[in-house]
Design an enzyme around this catalytic site. Structure first.
Site, PDB file in Angstrom:
ATOM      1  N   ASN A 173       7.235   2.700  -0.800  1.00 25.22           N
ATOM      2  CA  ASN A 173       8.385   2.067  -0.142  1.00 25.22           C
ATOM      3  C   ASN A 173       8.801   0.757  -0.812  1.00 25.22           C
ATOM      4  O   ASN A 173       9.170  -0.210  -0.142  1.00 25.22           O
ATOM      5  CB  ASN A 173       8.111   1.832   1.341  1.00 25.22           C
ATOM      6  N   LYS A 181       1.142   7.651   2.146  1.00 24.63           N
ATOM      7  CA  LYS A 181       1.690   6.302   2.171  1.00 24.63           C
ATOM      8  C   LYS A 181       0.684   5.332   1.548  1.00 24.63           C
ATOM      9  O   LYS A 181      -0.506   5.353   1.872  1.00 24.63           O
ATOM     10  CB  LYS A 181       2.004   5.873   3.607  1.00 24.63           C
ATOM     11  N   THR A 225       2.491  14.652   5.627  1.00 26.03           N
ATOM     12  CA  THR A 225       2.660  13.213   5.429  1.00 26.03           C
ATOM     13  C   THR A 225       1.475  12.480   6.046  1.00 26.03           C
ATOM     14  O   THR A 225       1.197  12.641   7.240  1.00 26.03           O
ATOM     15  CB  THR A 225       3.964  12.706   6.064  1.00 26.03           C
ATOM     16  N   LYS A 254      17.924  11.789   1.770  1.00 27.11           N
ATOM     17  CA  LYS A 254      17.824  11.936   3.222  1.00 27.11           C
ATOM     18  C   LYS A 254      19.227  12.058   3.787  1.00 27.11           C
ATOM     19  O   LYS A 254      20.117  11.287   3.414  1.00 27.11           O
ATOM     20  CB  LYS A 254      17.095  10.737   3.823  1.00 27.11           C
TER      21      LYS A 254
END
Length: 314
Positions: free
Chosen positions: A122, A89, A64, A198
């Protein structure tokens, strides 16, 4: 946190131990109690319940990369031993698409053509922003884009536009599953090609497995910046999925400055084993807790939150 991630610099969580082992309760501070109590249900399952039987003994892990500059990418990747898939990201507040392109380009250069790259926005882009960004980012052969837009209807529209434009970037739904009252809606409305699940936000391993089955879409497991205790539950979910075709985002312990476990659950040769995950949960003690306990108002805040969420569950 070693690197600012998801807008936070410090991660706080609650650990408790039951007859089955350790559980974790770490909803982010801004989450209201009705949402946070799902995280408690997951922790109680870990500490007092049982997990479904695994169908595999190891889980492939992705690296990540937070929203860092290109010059920091190599240093971040060094913390993910053997990982050949990288989640990057993008759409960070205060940054531009140019920053995202530079970061992804550096990851591709370091991975080479054989590695896999996925991006995670996101939910920060509008449909048009996502369309432009993914069209340009597709030059780096993306495996998929995670939650490019916030709303289910936006994801569905974006999928249609990308298909019309001939842009081959599958869409994965994360927040539209884990923070939704109706987590199956993304599948029903054709808004995603796969789902990111998750354990904690979905109320536990068994609950997450049910949601994946109801969605009927391929699934990949990710973390919520958990300690090794929470990561162990994620490994249990990934190990129990009937099918698992993607590397999972369960290597985030490496983003923490410290961990609770004697042997933190970080990838070795690109995987985390079920055996190592069970060892963390069943340990008599978590040595990393020593000297890191919250005190004063923060401790009281968490204990009060724990009590409120427990009352909602019962």
């Amino acid at each position: 946190m070693r690197i600012r991630f998801r807008g936070i610099d410090v991660r706080e969580t609650v650990l408790f131990r039951g007859p089955s082992g350790w559980g974790e309760f770490g909803p982010f501070p801004e989450y209201a109690d009705p949402e946070a109590c799902r995280w408690l249900a997951a922790g109680l399952e870990s500490a007092w319940g049982t997990w479904p039987a695994p169908v595999r003994d190891r889980v492939e892990i992705n690296a990540t990369v937070p929203a860092v500059g290109p010059g920091h990418v190599a240093g971040v990747l060094e913390g993910f031993d053997g990982c050949r898939t990288v989640k990057v990201k993008v759409a960070e507040a205060g940054q531009t698409l140019h920053d995202d392109l530079a970061r992804v380009a550096e990851v591709r250069a370091l991975l080479g053509p054989g590695g896999q790259i996925k991006v995670d926005a996101n939910g920060a882009w509008t449909v048009e922003q996502a369309r432009e960004a993914l069209t340009r980012l597709s030059a780096y052969s993306l495996q998929y884009a995670e939650q490019p837009c916030a709303e289910v209807a936006e994801l569905a529209e974006l999928r249609r536009l990308l298909a019309r434009d001939g842009v081959d970037v599958p869409i994965a739904a994360d927040e539209s599953v884990r923070r939704a009252e109706d987590p199956v809606r993304v599948a029903r409305e054709g808004a995603a090609d796969l789902v990111v699940v998750k354990v904690a936000p979905l109320g536990g391993v068994a609950s997450a497995l049910r949601i994946v089955a109801e969605c009927g879409l391929p699934a990949v497991v990710s973390s919520a910046i958990d300690t090794s205790v929470g990561i162990a539950a994620g490994v249990a979910l990934a190990a129990a999925l009937p099918e698992l075709d993607h590397a999972c985002g369960l290597g985030t312990v490496g983003l923490l400055d410290a961990d609770v476990a004697e042997r933190p659950l970080v990838p070795a040769a690109g995987v985390i084993t079920v055996e190592d995950a069970l060892a963390v949960v069943r340990a008599d003690e978590q040595p990393g807790l020593a000297g890191r306990e919250l005190t004063g108002e923060r401790r009281d805040w968490w204990l009060d939150r724990l009590a409120r969420c427990h009352a909602l569950l019962t």
